[in-house]
Structures are given as structure tokens and as C-alpha cells.
Design an enzyme around this catalytic site. Structure first.
Site, mmCIF file in Angstrom:
data_model
loop_
_atom_site.group_PDB
_atom_site.id
_atom_site.type_symbol
_atom_site.label_atom_id
_atom_site.label_comp_id
_atom_site.label_asym_id
_atom_site.label_seq_id
_atom_site.Cartn_x
_atom_site.Cartn_y
_atom_site.Cartn_z
ATOM 1 N N ARG A 115 0.869 -1.172 0.000
ATOM 2 C CA ARG A 115 0.000 0.000 0.000
ATOM 3 C C ARG A 115 0.907 1.224 0.000
ATOM 4 N NH1 ARG A 115 -1.842 0.064 6.442
ATOM 5 N NH2 ARG A 115 -0.854 2.067 6.794
ATOM 6 N N ASN A 153 -4.911 8.271 4.413
ATOM 7 C CA ASN A 153 -4.606 7.478 5.598
ATOM 8 C C ASN A 153 -3.129 7.629 5.941
ATOM 9 O OD1 ASN A 153 -5.242 5.297 7.578
ATOM 10 N ND2 ASN A 153 -3.692 4.185 6.416
ATOM 11 N N GLU A 154 -2.855 8.162 7.125
ATOM 12 C CA GLU A 154 -1.485 8.203 7.637
ATOM 13 C C GLU A 154 -0.479 8.729 6.612
ATOM 14 O OE1 GLU A 154 -0.911 4.199 8.986
ATOM 15 O OE2 GLU A 154 -2.149 4.486 10.771
ATOM 16 N N GLU A 307 -7.280 5.702 15.642
ATOM 17 C CA GLU A 307 -6.902 4.288 15.633
ATOM 18 C C GLU A 307 -6.032 3.972 16.846
ATOM 19 O OE1 GLU A 307 -4.899 2.772 12.162
ATOM 20 O OE2 GLU A 307 -6.104 3.994 10.799
ATOM 21 N N GLU A 355 -2.308 -7.503 6.687
ATOM 22 C CA GLU A 355 -2.504 -7.184 8.112
ATOM 23 C C GLU A 355 -3.372 -8.236 8.804
ATOM 24 O OE1 GLU A 355 -1.546 -2.644 8.831
ATOM 25 O OE2 GLU A 355 -3.499 -2.830 7.848
ATOM 26 N N HIS A 358 -2.769 -8.186 12.401
ATOM 27 C CA HIS A 358 -3.011 -6.938 13.134
ATOM 28 C C HIS A 358 -4.233 -7.144 14.028
ATOM 29 C CE1 HIS A 358 -3.893 -2.801 14.056
ATOM 30 N NE2 HIS A 358 -2.857 -2.368 13.373
#
Ligand SMILES: [Zn+2]
Length: 406
Positions: A115, A153-154, A307, A355, A358
Site C-alpha cells: 500500500r 490514511n497516515e 486508531e 494485516e 493486526h
């Protein structure tokens, strides 16, 4: 103001997490609805990794599946934090726009398969991101489920390609005014580094021995501004079509290559992701420090923990189970320091993919697990604390932090 918009909408603090329902079928979605009610979930972040589904080929959108999930969540009393999926371009994008793939400092052009494989300075990527944000806001700007917009995102990834070189030179001209001033500021009289034309100036790519420290510092300043510009483009495309607040989730504590205080001035509500990288007391201390910084990014305004994990991310890829009670403790730690709730990545643990291990609110072991029981316990506690929504925190001590010095 935007924290108030959100808390009015939720009638209290936020509880929930990232929800990526495209990984499961209708039977699981039905169980999700029931378990979300049990856990007192009232906010789900949807669409973060959905580019390939939303735009299966360039310019052709498919919103039908997302319509159904938003309607289902709304009917179940769960508001939506709707994400633009621009942090994970699909394979067709990188094949169509190879110049939008990132290049490392060593000159290696990366390819899709993970990603965040894009260059934020590539015109094709920026255009695609603006187009997606506008298309989503056009369709869902007034949707009753949408309570908040989650851009990207981030933000964090760097690039050293020729698009970046061109943008870096433009930024340097504005900052220094003349090449003479740049040569002076960077001390290029030493080691024969004097630049005779702007075209000779490059990003700090891999080189022999030490890099020029002025070049490195300006590159990070430039990149933070470039990333903020990319955020603003999406935010403005959404604002033109929706009156809901807009934010992006700033990643703590690992990624420190952006000036997060500058972002704090551009988002309607500061949001952070926080994953302690060590267990026990270190995690508690890191929670406090991360939460205090989040409050500082917005000048003391209420903010949102977007998150966290039900496990501790340890040593990069390994995860450790949190000790009993730590999920509640970390959630309340953030709320006590100004967060408007406690959200997680992700609602249900992935059945496959990068993930898979995760942690999640509903782990592979299912709802009959300590993890889910603690999630229910935390959801109940957060629901009881609704009156804290919109409150501010008075600090009696301060830490001076300077992004440029860092
Ligand atoms: Zn690039």
C-alpha cells in the site's frame, strides 16, 4: 466547532473503528450489526482501502456496494467516518501511470503490491486523488450516515523522483529567493557543493559520505508542505460538496517526517493513530505523550483517537497481547487528555492479507474472547462518559517541541 458537530451527532463520545466489510459476506455483516450494538459502537471508518472497488477502472465508479453498507450502518445506529481511499492505489493505476510510482533515495522505482505505493508530487496521482474525493463527496456529501470525512490514511511516505525534484526547486525558489541565497544558507562553499543553476539542485538522494544538512532539512520542510498541499486539495474538494467536518489521521509515534502542528491548523478536528511500540509502563507513558501532542496539534482543542490496537505493536511486525484492562486504560488515557472518544483499527480481524495478524475489536477467536469482552467493557465505559464530549484539558506542565529541530 467540528468536535461539537461530531459529538452532537453521536450524542456523546465516539467508539468504534475502521470497518472494511468488503472482506466478508452478508452472514458476517449481520453478525457485525449485532456485535456493534453489543459493543456500543457508534462510529465506523469506512472506505480507507476501497479504491479498487470504488473505481475498478479509470473513470468508472461503482458505489452500489458502498451505498448498501452506509445504509445498513445508518439503520443500525452507527455513524460513518467516510474515507477517501487514496493511500492504496489499485494495480491498474500504477500500470497506467508508472511515473506516479515512488522512487527511493537509491533510485529504485517501487511497484504496486503493498500500500502507499504512489508519489504525492506526481501530477497523475494528485489529479486522481482530487477526482476521487470529489466523486465521493458528490455522492455522499449529504448522506445521513456520514458524520466525518477521513482524507487519505497516515500521510507519511517520501519520494526522491524527478517530479519531487521539480517541486522541491519551486519550493526552494520561494523560500530562498535566489540561488545565491540558497548557496549561502546551505553552506555550499564547503566540499565544492556550489550550485550554478537551479537544475543542478536535487532532492537529497543517495550519495557518498554525509549529505548537506541544509539540503536535508529544507527537503523535509518542503515535503511536509507538499503533503499538506495534497491534503488541502482533497479537503477543499469535499468542503465544496459537504458540510460535515474533514480530517486526516496523523500517525504517531513512528512517522515524524511531517510538521504535524501545521496539519493541526488545516483539519476541522485533529485525529491521530496511536500504537505503542512497547508493552507495560512504556505503553502508558507513550499514550500520555501521544495524547498530549495530539491536543497540542490543535492548540488545545478537543481531538480524536482515530486508531489504536487491542494488542501492542512490538518490534515492527510482531504483536503482543495487551495485559487485561490495558485496552480500557489506554482508551481512557486518551479521553482524559482530550480525545473525543476511542477508535480502533480495525473492527474485525482480517481473514487474509498483509494485516492478517493486526489486532482487531473482533479477533479471529470471535466474540467469545477476552479481547471482545474488553472491547464491550470499554464501549460501555465510553458510553457512560458522554458528558465529557467537547471538554478541554488544563495542563500544568509543558514540553517544548520544535519540528525543524527534530
Ligand atoms: Zn515521486
Amino acid at each position: 466547532m467540528s468536535a461539537q458537530q461530531l459529538s452532537r451527532r453521536l450524542r456523546g463520545l465516539a467508539f468504534g473503528g475502521d470497518y472494511n466489510p468488503e472482506q466478508w459476506d452478508a452472514a458476517v455483516w449481520k453478525e457485525d450489526d449485532e456485535l456493534m450494538r453489543r459493543a456500543r459502537v457508534n462510529l465506523a471508518t469506512v472506505g480507507v482501502f476501497s479504491w479498487a472497488l470504488l473505481e475498478p477502472e479509470e473513470g468508472r465508479y461503482d458505489f452500489t456496494w458502498l451505498d448498501a453498507h452506509l445504509d445498513r450502518l445508518h439503520a443500525n445506529g452507527v455513524a460513518v467516518d467516510l474515507a477517501t481511499p487514496t493511500a492504496s492505489p489499485p494495480p491498474w493505476f500504477s500500470l497506467a501511470h508508472p511515473d506516479a510510482l515512488p522512487v527511493t533515495a537509491e533510485g529504485v522505482r517501487l511497484t504496486h503490491g503493498s500500500r502507499d505505493t504512489y508519489c504525492l508530487a506526481a501530477p497523475a496521482y494528485r489529479a486522481a486523488a482530487r477526482r476521487l474525493a470529489a466523486a465521493l463527496a458528490e455522492r455522499y456529501g449529504d448522506h445521513p450516515a456520514v458524520a466525518l470525512w477521513h482524507v487519505h490514511n497516515e500521510y507519511a511516505t517520501l519520494c526522491w523522483c524527478d517530479h519531487v525534484a521539480a517541486a522541491f526547486r519551486t519550493w526552494l525558489r520561494a523560500r530562498h529567493g535566489s540561488l545565491d541565497a540558497l548557496n549561502e544558507a546551505w553552506g555550499t562553499a564547503f566540499w565544492s557543493q556550489r550550485y550554478g543553476s537551479w537544475e543542478q539542485v536535487l532532492p537529497p538522494r543517495a550519495t557518498q559520505w554525509h549529505r548537506n544538512p541544509g539540503q536535508s532539512l529544507d527537503f523535509h520542510r518542503f515535503w511536509s508542505d507538499e503533503v499538506l498541499g495534497a491534503y488541502r486539495e482533497q479537503r477543499d474538494a469535499i468542503r465544496a460538496r459537504s458540510d460535515r467536518p474533514v480530517t486526516t489521521n496523523l500517525m504517531l509515534p513512528g512517522y515524524q517526517n511531517l510538521d504535524l502542528w501545521a496539519f493541526g491548523g488545516e483539519v476541522d478536528l485533529v485525529a491521530i493513530d496511536h500504537y505503542p511500540v512497547a508493552p507495560g509502563l512504556d505503553a502508558a507513558a507513550d499514550t500520555a505523550f501521544g495524547a498530549d501532542r495530539a491536543r497540542s496539534f490543535g492548540g488545545g482543542r478537543p481531538w480524536l483517537l482515530m486508531e489504536q490496537g487491542t494488542s501492542t505493536v512490538y518490534d515492527g511486525d510482531r504483536v503482543l497481547g495487551k495485559e487485561p484492562g490495558e485496552t480500557l486504560r489506554h482508551s481512557l488515557g486518551h479521553i482524559a487528555r482530550g480525545s473525543e472518544g476511542a477508535l480502533f483499527f480495525q473492527w474485525r480481524q482480517s481473514p487474509a492479507g498483509a494485516e492478517q495478524w493486526h489486532s482487531a475489536m473482533v479477533p479471529h477467536a470471535g466474540p467469545g474472547s477476552r479481547v471482545f469482552r474488553e472491547v464491550e467493557q470499554t464501549g460501555a465505559a465510553v458510553a457512560r462518559l458522554g458528558e465529557l464530549a467537547g471538554s478541554t484539558v488544563t495542563a500544568h506542565a509543558a514540553v517544548l517541541h520544535d519540528s525543524d529541530a527534530w
